[in-house]
Motif scaffolding. Structure first.
Motif, short mmCIF file in Angstrom:
data_model
loop_
_atom_site.label_atom_id
_atom_site.label_comp_id
_atom_site.label_asym_id
_atom_site.label_seq_id
_atom_site.Cartn_x
_atom_site.Cartn_y
_atom_site.Cartn_z
N ALA A 283 95.91 48.18 -28.05
CA ALA A 283 94.94 47.55 -27.32
C ALA A 283 93.39 47.65 -28.18
CB ALA A 283 94.72 47.89 -25.97
N ARG A 284 93.47 48.55 -29.23
CA ARG A 284 92.05 48.61 -29.80
C ARG A 284 92.23 49.28 -31.33
NH1 ARG A 284 92.88 53.32 -26.60
NH2 ARG A 284 92.70 55.21 -27.85
N ILE A 285 91.34 49.37 -31.93
CA ILE A 285 91.16 50.06 -33.15
C ILE A 285 90.32 51.31 -32.96
CG2 ILE A 285 90.60 49.81 -35.70
CD1 ILE A 285 92.65 48.06 -35.06
N ASP A 286 90.73 52.52 -33.39
CA ASP A 286 89.93 53.69 -33.36
C ASP A 286 89.61 54.02 -35.02
OD1 ASP A 286 90.12 54.18 -30.85
OD2 ASP A 286 92.04 54.95 -30.66
N THR A 287 88.36 53.75 -35.26
CA THR A 287 88.02 54.15 -36.58
C THR A 287 88.07 55.72 -36.85
OG1 THR A 287 85.76 53.90 -36.06
CG2 THR A 287 86.75 51.77 -36.93
N ALA A 288 88.16 55.95 -38.25
CA ALA A 288 88.10 57.44 -38.15
C ALA A 288 88.65 58.48 -37.38
CB ALA A 288 86.66 57.92 -38.46
N ASN A 302 94.32 66.62 -38.15
CA ASN A 302 93.30 67.24 -36.85
C ASN A 302 93.94 66.60 -36.03
OD1 ASN A 302 91.77 65.12 -38.60
ND2 ASN A 302 91.03 65.06 -36.63
N VAL A 303 93.97 67.00 -34.60
CA VAL A 303 94.46 66.49 -33.34
C VAL A 303 93.40 65.27 -32.82
CG1 VAL A 303 94.68 66.72 -30.82
CG2 VAL A 303 95.10 68.55 -32.20
N PRO A 304 93.86 64.06 -32.74
CA PRO A 304 93.05 62.93 -32.52
C PRO A 304 92.24 63.29 -31.07
CG PRO A 304 95.48 62.27 -32.96
CD PRO A 304 95.45 63.77 -32.77
N LYS A 305 91.03 62.75 -31.36
CA LYS A 305 90.29 62.77 -29.95
C LYS A 305 90.82 61.53 -29.06
CE LYS A 305 86.37 65.32 -31.85
NZ LYS A 305 85.12 65.29 -32.19
N PRO A 306 90.80 60.24 -29.54
CA PRO A 306 91.23 59.30 -28.66
C PRO A 306 92.56 59.46 -28.14
CG PRO A 306 90.39 58.46 -30.58
CD PRO A 306 90.71 59.91 -31.10
N ALA A 330 101.06 54.67 -36.21
CA ALA A 330 99.64 54.40 -35.33
C ALA A 330 98.48 55.17 -35.80
CB ALA A 330 99.85 54.85 -34.12
N LEU A 331 98.64 56.17 -36.67
CA LEU A 331 97.35 57.13 -37.04
C LEU A 331 96.92 56.53 -38.16
CD1 LEU A 331 98.88 60.71 -36.49
CD2 LEU A 331 96.94 59.63 -35.33
N PHE A 332 97.44 55.57 -39.03
CA PHE A 332 97.08 55.01 -40.23
C PHE A 332 97.25 53.71 -40.36
CE2 PHE A 332 98.53 59.58 -40.84
CZ PHE A 332 97.22 60.05 -41.08
N TYR A 333 97.31 52.98 -39.25
CA TYR A 333 97.66 51.51 -39.20
C TYR A 333 96.90 50.79 -40.11
CZ TYR A 333 99.33 47.10 -36.83
OH TYR A 333 99.80 45.86 -36.98
N LEU A 334 95.69 50.76 -40.15
CA LEU A 334 94.98 49.81 -41.12
C LEU A 334 94.71 50.23 -42.52
CD1 LEU A 334 93.86 48.76 -38.36
CD2 LEU A 334 91.71 48.40 -39.56
N ASN A 335 95.11 51.57 -42.82
CA ASN A 335 95.24 52.08 -44.25
C ASN A 335 96.46 51.54 -44.67
OD1 ASN A 335 93.19 54.08 -42.94
ND2 ASN A 335 93.15 54.52 -44.99
N LEU A 336 97.50 51.57 -43.78
CA LEU A 336 98.86 51.20 -44.41
C LEU A 336 98.85 49.56 -44.39
CD1 LEU A 336 101.64 51.64 -45.00
CD2 LEU A 336 102.22 51.78 -42.47
#
Length: 354
Positions: A283-288, A302-306, A330-336
């Motif tokens: 439902a969203r994009i979490d940058t960085a 590192n442990v994701p904050k979102p 999920a953690l690297f969706y846009l990079n992939l």
């Protein structure tokens, strides 16, 4: 073929999450009879569209993009194809292999792995994702019999048949991406052995293989090699995400590509290089969202904050609470997503291959 020890605890954790009970025991998902005592479900006929979870010629879960992302499905104009093999979504004890006639299971597969993983490729390639008689989760824990191996062999026979049908009827000489996760990568790794490693003609069509969420050796193949950078083609990448500072010996010596830099060195890549993760609610994009560093066959993060990037929670297996296997995509969706586009562009920019 023995099931790697690393695969067993990872999948039990996923099963417990899916079953919604951390107090569940392994025996709950163990089939009650030997593999040979079950009549396997009818083998899929890949000429029938409903034996595919995703085809580029129809609307399906591989066509969507994260809510509010501004991304677009670009399969209609894509010059390449992706053959994507989904991970385990069958956790039941009714049999050693899933039945493709199970509409509820198919819907779960479509709404989970096809929607949240296969869609990462729809900017770069037409998405082909077969349904297959996947091995039930317990297959990866079966150390005392051949049942698990036989279940995985049956599952692979479907993946192989689907790929052969794809080559004969859909591909038409187009560039190919091979992709998977977990059980899907288990089968995709084998597919590369049989169809690409010793086949120069087909190997020329290989853009890249994304072998994510499973231990793949750096010297897995005779000819194919791990990718060394973000634009190399005809190679393979992979990673397994674990919280920084933790070791996991079963992964030692495996391939770990840093998806923030697409190289194999151990330099820490900062979170600012992360174009964006997509949580499991899509439902969203979490940058960085996280940085990443290769360490001894693992991808340290590192442990994701979102919220929305779950780790494993398994009683009796405290080391698994550091694993982010469920969120490998999920953690690297846009990079992939961007890298798949980049590698297709690099492939098509090369001189015409004879």
């Amino acid at each position: 073929m023995r099931i790697p020890a690393l695969y067993r605890p990872l999948y039990l954790s996923a099963a417990l999450l899916a079953l919604g009970s951390l107090s569940s025991c392994l025996k709950i998902i163990k089939p009650g009879k030997q593999f040979t005592a079950y009549q396997p479900a009818t083998a899929p006929d890949y000429a029938q569209p409903d034996t595919w979870a995703a085809l580029p010629t129809r609307r399906d879960s591989a066509d969507v993009v994260p809510l509010g992302s501004g991304l677009r499905d670009q399969q209609q104009t894509a010059v390449a194809d992706v053959f994507y093999v989904h991970p385990t979504t069958y956790y039941k004890s009714f049999s050693w292999n899933a039945d493709l006639a199970d509409a509820r299971l198919n819907l779960f597969t479509d709404n989970s792995t096809i929607r949240k993983q296969a869609t990462v490729y729809n900017a770069a390639a037409r998405v082909y994702a077969p349904r297959y008689r996947q091995a039930t989760l317990y297959s990866f824990f079966d150390e005392k019999s051949s049942n698990g191996k036989e279940a995985l062999d049956l599952a692979y026979s479907d993946v192989k048949a689907a790929f052969q049908y794809y080559l004969a009827h859909y591909n038409q000489g187009r560039p190919i991406i091979i992709a998977g996760h977990s059980q899907g990568t288990f089968h995709a790794t084998r597919l590369l052995h049989e169809f690409f490693d010793n086949n120069p003609k087909l190997r020329k069509q290989l853009v890249v293989a994304y072998l994510i969420g499973f231990k793949v050796k750096t010297d897995e193949y005779q000819t194919l090699r791990p990718c060394q950078d973000s634009t190399q083609t005809g190679c393979y990448v992979g990673w397994n995400s674990v919280e920084t500072g933790n070791e996991y010996p079963p992964f030692a010596g495996g391939l770990a590509t840093n998806p923030l830099t697409w190289i194999l060195d151990t330099t820490a890549a900062p979170a600012r290089l992360n174009r964006g993760g997509v949580p499991l609610n899509f439902a969203r994009i979490d940058t960085a969202v996280v940085g990443a560093q290769v360490h001894n066959g693992l991808l340290w993060i590192n442990v994701p904050k979102p919220i929305g990037y779950p780790r494993f929670l398994l009683p009796g297996q405290p080391q698994l609470r550091h694993s982010f296997h469920i969120a490998d995509y999920a953690l690297f969706y846009l990079n992939l997503r961007r890298n798949a586009v980049t590698r297709v562009q690099a492939y098509t920019a090369q001189p015409q291959r004879p």
